[in-house]
Design an enzyme around this catalytic site. Structure first.
Site, PDB file in Angstrom:
ATOM      1  N   ARG A  14       0.852  -1.198   0.000  1.00  0.00           N
ATOM      2  CA  ARG A  14       0.000   0.000   0.000  1.00  0.00           C
ATOM      3  C   ARG A  14       0.888   1.247   0.000  1.00  0.00           C
ATOM      4  O   ARG A  14       0.991   1.947  -1.002  1.00  0.00           O
ATOM      5  CB  ARG A  14      -0.923  -0.005   1.240  1.00  0.00           C
ATOM      6  CG  ARG A  14      -2.067   0.996   1.159  1.00  0.00           C
ATOM      7  CD  ARG A  14      -1.716   2.428   1.503  1.00  0.00           C
ATOM      8  NE  ARG A  14      -1.181   2.576   2.862  1.00  0.00           N
ATOM      9  CZ  ARG A  14      -0.708   3.710   3.331  1.00  0.00           C
ATOM     10  NH1 ARG A  14      -0.677   4.800   2.570  1.00  0.00           N
ATOM     11  NH2 ARG A  14      -0.195   3.760   4.549  1.00  0.00           N
ATOM     12  N   ASP A  15       1.555   1.516   1.089  1.00  0.00           N
ATOM     13  CA  ASP A  15       2.311   2.763   1.236  1.00  0.00           C
ATOM     14  C   ASP A  15       3.455   2.823   0.237  1.00  0.00           C
ATOM     15  O   ASP A  15       3.763   3.880  -0.325  1.00  0.00           O
ATOM     16  CB  ASP A  15       2.840   2.857   2.667  1.00  0.00           C
ATOM     17  CG  ASP A  15       3.396   4.239   3.002  1.00  0.00           C
ATOM     18  OD1 ASP A  15       3.237   5.151   2.182  1.00  0.00           O
ATOM     19  OD2 ASP A  15       3.980   4.388   4.083  1.00  0.00           O
ATOM     20  N   HIS A 211       4.064   4.015  12.965  1.00  0.00           N
ATOM     21  CA  HIS A 211       4.525   4.050  11.575  1.00  0.00           C
ATOM     22  C   HIS A 211       5.613   5.118  11.502  1.00  0.00           C
ATOM     23  O   HIS A 211       5.326   6.310  11.604  1.00  0.00           O
ATOM     24  CB  HIS A 211       3.331   4.407  10.670  1.00  0.00           C
ATOM     25  CG  HIS A 211       3.679   4.496   9.215  1.00  0.00           C
ATOM     26  ND1 HIS A 211       3.470   3.459   8.335  1.00  0.00           N
ATOM     27  CD2 HIS A 211       4.222   5.488   8.484  1.00  0.00           C
ATOM     28  CE1 HIS A 211       3.863   3.812   7.130  1.00  0.00           C
ATOM     29  NE2 HIS A 211       4.324   5.042   7.189  1.00  0.00           N
ATOM     30  N   HIS A 213       9.245   6.734   9.709  1.00  0.00           N
ATOM     31  CA  HIS A 213       9.986   6.860   8.450  1.00  0.00           C
ATOM     32  C   HIS A 213      11.485   6.950   8.734  1.00  0.00           C
ATOM     33  O   HIS A 213      11.900   7.191   9.863  1.00  0.00           O
ATOM     34  CB  HIS A 213       9.506   8.084   7.674  1.00  0.00           C
ATOM     35  CG  HIS A 213       8.207   7.849   6.952  1.00  0.00           C
ATOM     36  ND1 HIS A 213       7.622   8.782   6.139  1.00  0.00           N
ATOM     37  CD2 HIS A 213       7.382   6.776   6.928  1.00  0.00           C
ATOM     38  CE1 HIS A 213       6.493   8.289   5.644  1.00  0.00           C
ATOM     39  NE2 HIS A 213       6.318   7.077   6.113  1.00  0.00           N
ATOM     40  N   CYS A 244       7.315   8.766   0.771  1.00  0.00           N
ATOM     41  CA  CYS A 244       7.717  10.146   0.471  1.00  0.00           C
ATOM     42  C   CYS A 244       9.207  10.395   0.614  1.00  0.00           C
ATOM     43  O   CYS A 244       9.620  11.260   1.400  1.00  0.00           O
ATOM     44  CB  CYS A 244       6.991  11.144   1.378  1.00  0.00           C
ATOM     45  SG  CYS A 244       5.241  10.889   1.546  1.00  0.00           S
ATOM     46  N   ASN A 253      10.261   4.999   3.912  1.00  0.00           N
ATOM     47  CA  ASN A 253       9.842   4.012   4.895  1.00  0.00           C
ATOM     48  C   ASN A 253      11.030   3.269   5.505  1.00  0.00           C
ATOM     49  O   ASN A 253      12.089   3.131   4.895  1.00  0.00           O
ATOM     50  CB  ASN A 253       8.907   2.990   4.236  1.00  0.00           C
ATOM     51  CG  ASN A 253       7.473   3.488   4.200  1.00  0.00           C
ATOM     52  OD1 ASN A 253       6.939   3.912   5.210  1.00  0.00           O
ATOM     53  ND2 ASN A 253       6.864   3.453   3.025  1.00  0.00           N
TER      54      ASN A 253
END
Lengths: 319, 319
Positions: A14-15, A211, A213, A244, A253
């Site tokens: 997904r991400d 979550h 990064h 991103c 990520n």
């Protein structure tokens, strides 16, 4: 540090995929998810129920959910931007729905064109739709606080505002709230402080996952802080895709492979077969030609004599 | 987490440059060291007194030491492989001498062609040479335990052997012993356990610093563990150069820029001006054309509203 199980929640399908332009073929996604589940990953965010014209990369989410539901023992998670997406996720029988709420209202308006009040209203509608289902069919419903460590438009967000939104999500009917370092602004001290504050507001049981990064290279240090603070679920992306990234070479990520290596080296149980997990990179690389995959452990390999999931096993074995 | 000063010890001009083939011009080294000291870095390992034919990159170490000694407030550190190198370092008036001792005897033989007993003998000779100096001229003398978290030839090294070598270095006359993760095998749990064990053997005051690598992406997480365990000195390399990278894209040394960002974001004092430190990359990049520089923070930039060295300053300011 706790010795209990850590749940590594893979968000790459997904991400990861929503952040890159290449559209991965549906069959490749299935192969990826199946291989990662076979390596022992117990939760995968497989897609997002957003309009296909916005994210053509994820247009096959319903089919992917149906496929992933057939894998025994796997928790099938999806992102839903609103009630409409949640209804599609419920129809597809996803196990877990995550509704993002940016604690920065400017960021929320810029990305979702919704005020905080509007997102809370969506949460209420989703909770009501879930409540109508027979109890055994109800998915787990998480409200995810994004930009919680600061936003590129507003900078730091007042903690009072973050706690109020966490409370409102729980009052709206969420089962838990997640914390998301959307911008890569977190550091180990703020991770601990934020977990403590949000747990103080909504209860320890309502905050279990994070979550993070790796935007400024602090991803795994921040994981360590989150585990120290008592969390047990950590999101990451195979090959670090998505999230991103700011610049070429800067992963967004956290890399699943490096995360699992760290956890296992520390003696924490993940249920994941690391050599098999490393093999999954080949599937992703083949399906995304030209896209960079990140991670240090895949290049460096495992230490000589590495014994997974046993603290200092190598050191003790060497005595 | 302690709120006291953390000493970031820059090792790029030694460990970084010895690992890459490009020879940096002496004037560029001086500009690098001067700029990093001006940015607030208080200790720099500027070179190594090894035969010039072995490491032509560091053949100008005596000149570099003389230059660096002229910078007020800077601790000028050098690596010495033996008594002969230590004599040169003493003549050049370096402030700190580091003698590496690989706790893996196979690694020691392969790299330095010396048994443990021979290295301990060198340590004894160096300590004697230092003791002959007037007290105010005596450099600080560190014995550095390398491959302490495992070696690529022997795997894990028995802890008893590591502790015995630590004790022998102190008995030989070292002022302290350092810990070095030469192979990038360390994880946060083993870092804490190793610090505890070695401090237990030789005393807390005799173990203050650690040299960690980022080979498997755990560098900053391992730093966090080391600080939690009470250490206050951390080695790193500007741009992450050097440190035996395994593969292209895989940094060996911890990146000074990311380390300083993490420490300052956590509210820890380093005395370093981070924006000025980031500017030093230009000097290094210009002097090493074609060599990759690593680091995430330089690409991503500082968070909006970042206030260095004040824990959660942004979050509090946003209230």
């Amino acid at each position: 540090m706790m010795a209990s199980d850590i749940l590594v929640s893979e968000v790459g399908p997904r991400d990861g995929l929503q952040s890159i332009k290449t559209v991965m073929p549906t069959e490749a996604k299935k192969a990826w998810i199946a291989a990662e589940a076979a390596a022992g990953v117990r939760e995968i965010e497989v897609g997002s129920f957003v309009p296909a014209k916005l994210l053509p990369q994820l247009a096959d989410t319903a089919e992917i959910v149906a496929f992933a539901r057939g894998i025994a023992g796997l928790t099938v998670a999806v992102l839903v931007p609103n009630l409409r997406g949640a209804q599609a996720a419920i129809s597809a029988k996803a196990h877990k729905l995550t509704l993002p709420l940016s604690v920065s209202e400017s960021h929320s308006m810029a990305n979702l064109r919704r005020t905080h009040a509007q997102v809370i209203e969506e949460a209420r509608g989703i909770a009501a739709a879930i409540a109508e289902l027979p109890e055994e069919d109800r998915p787990h419903f998480e409200g995810s606080l994004s930009t919680v460590f600061g936003c590129t438009i507003e900078g730091a967000i007042p903690q009072g505002q973050i706690l109020r939104l966490a409370e409102q999500l729980m009052e709206a009917g969420c089962d838990e709230v997640g914390l998301s370092d959307t911008t890569g602004y977190a550091d180990p001290a703020s991770v601990k402080a934020m977990i403590r504050a949000v747990r103080g507001a909504v209860g320890d049981d309502a905050v279990t996952g994070i979550h993070l990064h790796n935007t400024r290279g602090l991803g795994l240090a921040n994981v360590l802080a989150a585990l120290d603070a008592g969390l047990e679920t950590v999101d990451s992306s195979l090959g670090g895709i998505g999230g991103c990234p700011f610049a070429p070479g800067a992963s967004g990520n956290i890399v699943t492979e490096d995360l699992v290596f760290m956890l296992q080296a520390m003696g924490l149980k993940t249920g994941i077969d690391l050599p098999r997990l490393l093999e999954v990179r080949g599937i992703v690389a083949d399906a995304l030609p030209g896209e960079p995959l990140y991670g240090f452990t895949p290049d460096a390999g495992l230490p000589l004599g590495f014994i997974p999931e046993k603290t200092n096993a190598r050191l003790e074995a060497a005595e």
